[in-house]
Write a protein that holds these residues in place. Sequence first.
Motif, PDB file in Angstrom:
ATOM      1  N   SER A  13     -12.463   6.601  -2.950  1.00 23.04           N
ATOM      2  CA  SER A  13     -11.743   7.005  -4.191  1.00 23.04           C
ATOM      3  C   SER A  13     -10.390   6.881  -4.034  1.00 23.04           C
ATOM      4  CB  SER A  13     -12.237   8.509  -4.170  1.00 23.04           C
ATOM      5  OG  SER A  13     -11.636   9.420  -2.863  1.00 23.04           O
ATOM      6  N   GLU A  14      -9.955   6.644  -2.746  1.00 18.20           N
ATOM      7  CA  GLU A  14      -8.572   6.328  -2.826  1.00 18.20           C
ATOM      8  C   GLU A  14      -7.916   4.942  -3.301  1.00 18.20           C
ATOM      9  OE1 GLU A  14      -7.353   9.281   1.059  1.00 18.20           O
ATOM     10  OE2 GLU A  14      -7.315   7.153   1.223  1.00 18.20           O
ATOM     11  N   ASP A  15      -9.002   4.413  -3.444  1.00 23.12           N
ATOM     12  CA  ASP A  15      -8.595   2.771  -4.063  1.00 23.12           C
ATOM     13  C   ASP A  15      -8.590   2.936  -5.481  1.00 23.12           C
ATOM     14  OD1 ASP A  15     -10.913   1.588  -1.490  1.00 23.12           O
ATOM     15  OD2 ASP A  15      -8.823   1.578  -1.582  1.00 23.12           O
ATOM     16  N   THR A  16      -8.784   4.040  -6.174  1.00 22.96           N
ATOM     17  CA  THR A  16      -8.634   4.456  -7.454  1.00 22.96           C
ATOM     18  C   THR A  16      -7.337   4.190  -7.972  1.00 22.96           C
ATOM     19  OG1 THR A  16     -10.679   5.794  -7.864  1.00 22.96           O
ATOM     20  CG2 THR A  16      -9.197   5.746  -9.550  1.00 22.96           C
ATOM     21  N   ALA A  17      -7.121   3.227  -9.116  1.00 28.34           N
ATOM     22  CA  ALA A  17      -5.672   2.941  -9.379  1.00 28.34           C
ATOM     23  C   ALA A  17      -5.651   1.677 -10.672  1.00 28.34           C
ATOM     24  CB  ALA A  17      -4.852   2.324  -8.334  1.00 28.34           C
ATOM     25  N   VAL A  18      -4.811   1.509 -11.216  1.00 27.26           N
ATOM     26  CA  VAL A  18      -4.665   0.258 -12.097  1.00 27.26           C
ATOM     27  C   VAL A  18      -4.125  -0.981 -11.318  1.00 27.26           C
ATOM     28  CG1 VAL A  18      -3.558  -0.916 -13.913  1.00 27.26           C
ATOM     29  CG2 VAL A  18      -4.076   1.636 -13.965  1.00 27.26           C
ATOM     30  N   TYR A  19      -4.716  -1.955 -10.885  1.00 21.85           N
ATOM     31  CA  TYR A  19      -4.624  -3.124 -10.187  1.00 21.85           C
ATOM     32  C   TYR A  19      -3.665  -4.098 -11.077  1.00 21.85           C
ATOM     33  CZ  TYR A  19      -7.128  -1.100  -6.385  1.00 21.85           C
ATOM     34  OH  TYR A  19      -7.373  -0.296  -5.264  1.00 21.85           O
ATOM     35  N   TYR A  20      -2.718  -4.473 -10.398  1.00 24.82           N
ATOM     36  CA  TYR A  20      -2.002  -5.715 -11.248  1.00 24.82           C
ATOM     37  C   TYR A  20      -1.883  -6.948 -10.279  1.00 24.82           C
ATOM     38  CZ  TYR A  20      -0.029  -1.577 -13.749  1.00 24.82           C
ATOM     39  OH  TYR A  20       0.107  -0.601 -14.574  1.00 24.82           O
ATOM     40  N   CYS A  21      -1.664  -8.139 -10.787  1.00 23.62           N
ATOM     41  CA  CYS A  21      -1.383  -9.315 -10.236  1.00 23.62           C
ATOM     42  C   CYS A  21       0.122  -9.618 -10.521  1.00 23.62           C
ATOM     43  CB  CYS A  21      -2.049 -10.376 -10.431  1.00 23.62           C
ATOM     44  SG  CYS A  21      -2.460 -11.179 -11.894  1.00 23.62           S
ATOM     45  N   ALA A  22       0.919 -10.213  -9.475  1.00 20.09           N
ATOM     46  CA  ALA A  22       2.110 -10.448  -9.875  1.00 20.09           C
ATOM     47  C   ALA A  22       2.714 -11.759  -9.092  1.00 20.09           C
ATOM     48  CB  ALA A  22       3.094  -9.433  -9.221  1.00 20.09           C
ATOM     49  N   ALA A  23       3.449 -12.573  -9.579  1.00 25.22           N
ATOM     50  CA  ALA A  23       4.073 -13.765  -8.913  1.00 25.22           C
ATOM     51  C   ALA A  23       5.339 -13.789  -8.545  1.00 25.22           C
ATOM     52  CB  ALA A  23       3.576 -15.001 -10.149  1.00 25.22           C
ATOM     53  N   SER A  24       5.594 -14.376  -7.426  1.00 21.69           N
ATOM     54  CA  SER A  24       7.097 -14.502  -6.845  1.00 21.69           C
ATOM     55  C   SER A  24       6.962 -15.960  -5.961  1.00 21.69           C
ATOM     56  CB  SER A  24       7.118 -13.330  -5.925  1.00 21.69           C
ATOM     57  OG  SER A  24       8.663 -13.427  -5.373  1.00 21.69           O
ATOM     58  N   GLU A  25       8.388 -16.235  -5.807  1.00 26.06           N
ATOM     59  CA  GLU A  25       8.529 -17.662  -4.825  1.00 26.06           C
ATOM     60  C   GLU A  25       7.862 -17.322  -3.442  1.00 26.06           C
ATOM     61  OE1 GLU A  25      12.063 -19.788  -5.404  1.00 26.06           O
ATOM     62  OE2 GLU A  25      11.779 -19.940  -7.304  1.00 26.06           O
ATOM     63  N   MET A  26       7.990 -16.002  -3.066  1.00 25.24           N
ATOM     64  CA  MET A  26       7.797 -15.671  -1.578  1.00 25.24           C
ATOM     65  C   MET A  26       6.829 -14.289  -1.699  1.00 25.24           C
ATOM     66  SD  MET A  26      10.864 -16.504   0.912  1.00 25.24           S
ATOM     67  CE  MET A  26      10.057 -15.910   2.016  1.00 25.24           C
ATOM     68  N   CYS A  27       5.851 -14.190  -0.817  1.00 25.17           N
ATOM     69  CA  CYS A  27       5.397 -12.724  -0.542  1.00 25.17           C
ATOM     70  C   CYS A  27       6.445 -11.917  -0.201  1.00 25.17           C
ATOM     71  CB  CYS A  27       4.360 -12.836   0.240  1.00 25.17           C
ATOM     72  SG  CYS A  27       2.641 -13.645  -0.136  1.00 25.17           S
ATOM     73  N   ALA A  28       6.419 -10.595  -0.907  1.00 25.20           N
ATOM     74  CA  ALA A  28       7.403  -9.592  -0.406  1.00 25.20           C
ATOM     75  C   ALA A  28       6.759  -8.186  -0.534  1.00 25.20           C
ATOM     76  CB  ALA A  28       8.360  -9.593  -1.190  1.00 25.20           C
ATOM     77  N   ILE A  29       6.978  -7.152   0.047  1.00 20.32           N
ATOM     78  CA  ILE A  29       6.582  -5.908  -0.024  1.00 20.32           C
ATOM     79  C   ILE A  29       7.050  -5.348  -1.331  1.00 20.32           C
ATOM     80  CG2 ILE A  29       6.133  -3.557   0.808  1.00 20.32           C
ATOM     81  CD1 ILE A  29       6.630  -4.783   3.771  1.00 20.32           C
ATOM     82  N   GLN A  30       8.299  -5.402  -1.562  1.00 16.70           N
ATOM     83  CA  GLN A  30       8.777  -4.687  -2.841  1.00 16.70           C
ATOM     84  C   GLN A  30       8.576  -5.223  -4.167  1.00 16.70           C
ATOM     85  OE1 GLN A  30      10.422  -6.421  -0.464  1.00 16.70           O
ATOM     86  NE2 GLN A  30      12.134  -5.203   0.613  1.00 16.70           N
ATOM     87  N   PRO A  31       7.965  -4.371  -5.098  1.00 16.15           N
ATOM     88  CA  PRO A  31       7.629  -4.924  -6.316  1.00 16.15           C
ATOM     89  C   PRO A  31       8.772  -5.592  -7.274  1.00 16.15           C
ATOM     90  CG  PRO A  31       6.743  -2.644  -5.908  1.00 16.15           C
ATOM     91  CD  PRO A  31       7.718  -2.874  -4.938  1.00 16.15           C
ATOM     92  N   GLY A  32       9.981  -5.006  -6.888  1.00 17.37           N
ATOM     93  CA  GLY A  32      11.118  -6.004  -7.475  1.00 17.37           C
ATOM     94  C   GLY A  32      11.417  -7.108  -7.334  1.00 17.37           C
TER      95      GLY A  32
END
Length: 122
Positions: A88-107
Motif C-alpha cells: 500500500s505504501e507504493d500507492t502514488a502517482v508515478y512520473y518519469c523525468a529526464a536529466s543529463e545525470m541521475c540525481a535525487i533532487q526533482p529540481g
Amino acid sequence: QVQLVESGGGLVQPGGSLRLSCAASGIGVDYYSIAWFRQVPGKEREGVACISGSTGATHYPESVKGRFTISRDNAKNTVALQMNSLNSEDTAVYYCAASEMCAIQPGRYDYWGQGTQVTVSS
C-alpha cells in the motif's frame, strides 16, 4: 519538442506486480538519464529509480531496492519500471523525468511526463 508519456498504471493487489513504461520523444534515452519519481498528496516527490544515459547504470533507494527494476529499450526509446511485491505504501502517482545525470533532487530534471496513477489495494 520533448515529450515523456507514461503508461501502465492501474489498480493492483498487495503482493502483485505492475510494469510502467515511459515513451520519450525529442530526446534519446541512450543519452539522457531517465528517472522514475512518485508522489502522494501532501508529500514531496520521491525518486524510486534512475538509469544513466551514458553508462546504463541503475540507482535505487533502499525503499524499493530488490523490488523495482528500471530498464530501457534504446530501439523503442522507452524506459520501463518493473514493480514487484507491491504494498500500500507504493500507492502514488508515478512520473518519469529526464536529466543529463541521475540525481535525487526533482529540481535537477529538465523534462517530466504527466504521471500515471498506481493504486495498491485489496
